[in-house]
Scaffold this motif. Structure first.
Motif, PDB file in Angstrom:
ATOM      1  N   ASP A  50     -71.847  15.867  62.367  1.00  0.00           N
ATOM      2  CA  ASP A  50     -70.442  16.279  62.484  1.00  0.00           C
ATOM      3  C   ASP A  50     -69.500  15.187  61.974  1.00  0.00           C
ATOM      4  O   ASP A  50     -68.513  15.482  61.308  1.00  0.00           O
ATOM      5  N   ALA A  53     -70.197  14.797  57.876  1.00  0.00           N
ATOM      6  CA  ALA A  53     -70.019  15.950  56.986  1.00  0.00           C
ATOM      7  C   ALA A  53     -68.679  15.961  56.238  1.00  0.00           C
ATOM      8  O   ALA A  53     -68.664  16.270  55.040  1.00  0.00           O
ATOM      9  N   PRO A  54     -67.556  15.609  56.861  1.00  0.00           N
ATOM     10  CA  PRO A  54     -66.292  15.627  56.117  1.00  0.00           C
ATOM     11  C   PRO A  54     -66.219  14.597  54.987  1.00  0.00           C
ATOM     12  O   PRO A  54     -65.326  14.659  54.156  1.00  0.00           O
ATOM     13  N   ARG A  87     -73.393  19.014  53.413  1.00  0.00           N
ATOM     14  CA  ARG A  87     -72.656  20.235  53.043  1.00  0.00           C
ATOM     15  C   ARG A  87     -73.194  21.453  53.789  1.00  0.00           C
ATOM     16  O   ARG A  87     -72.429  22.306  54.228  1.00  0.00           O
ATOM     17  N   ARG A  90     -71.873  21.163  57.295  1.00  0.00           N
ATOM     18  CA  ARG A  90     -70.429  21.410  57.338  1.00  0.00           C
ATOM     19  C   ARG A  90     -70.121  22.898  57.224  1.00  0.00           C
ATOM     20  O   ARG A  90     -69.230  23.411  57.892  1.00  0.00           O
TER      21      ARG A  90
END
Length: 164
Positions: A50, A53-54, A87, A90
């Motif tokens: 988490d 992922a960004p 990805r 996400r």
């Protein structure tokens, strides 16, 4: 031209494991990137995924021109697998076991030890070359055949088992 001191520092993350991995992946040091991407490609920690992922695009951009080396297999396979994993996570595309066939280095024996899959049956591959681990994902229940392959290094071929 960007001066080294004018570049913005890498972001710091609250999750300690994610922070270390991100710093390594943005380091521009090939050995650190290789080690971190190898670890990330096999990572299952939801909180760490988490947090990371960004940053997938930032990581990809930072590593774009890096030469990661490798002898028989280019070490960039680990980076590609790590970015694919971020990805996939996400986008909430599904269970992480779906990524097993895309990365040659998922060792079913380790996944069994870690509790990600359960061994259903151990046998010999259909072609007689290598061990076959029939396993079930402990998260979603999908069943897989993971066949031990070897040439100059060990790798595993993953095949989803169709429902009988």
């Amino acid at each position: 031209m960007r001066w080294p001191w004018s570049a913005s520092p890498p972001p710091r993350l609250d999750d300690p494991q994610a922070d270390v991995l991100l710093q390594d992946l943005l380091s521009r040091d090939a050995s650190r990137i290789h080690a971190a991407s190898s670890q990330l490609a096999r990572l299952f920690s939801a909180t760490t995924l988490d947090a990371l992922a960004p940053h997938a695009e930032r990581i990809e951009q930072a590593c774009q021109s890096m030469q990661l080396g490798g002898a028989l297999v280019s070490n960039d396979v680990h980076l590609k697998a790590a970015l694919r994993r971020l990805r996939y996570w996400r986008e909430r595309s599904g269970c992480l076991c779906a990524l097993y066939p895309d990365y040659l280095f998922f060792d079913p024996r380790r996944l069994i030890e870690q509790g990600h899959v359960q061994l259903l049956q151990l046998g010999v591959a259909e072609d007689g070359w290598g061990d076959r681990h029939r396993v079930a994902c402990t998260s979603c229940g999908l069943r897989w055949d993971a066949t031990d392959r070897e040439y100059h290094y060990p790798w595993w071929e993953w095949t989803m088992i169709a429902d009988d």
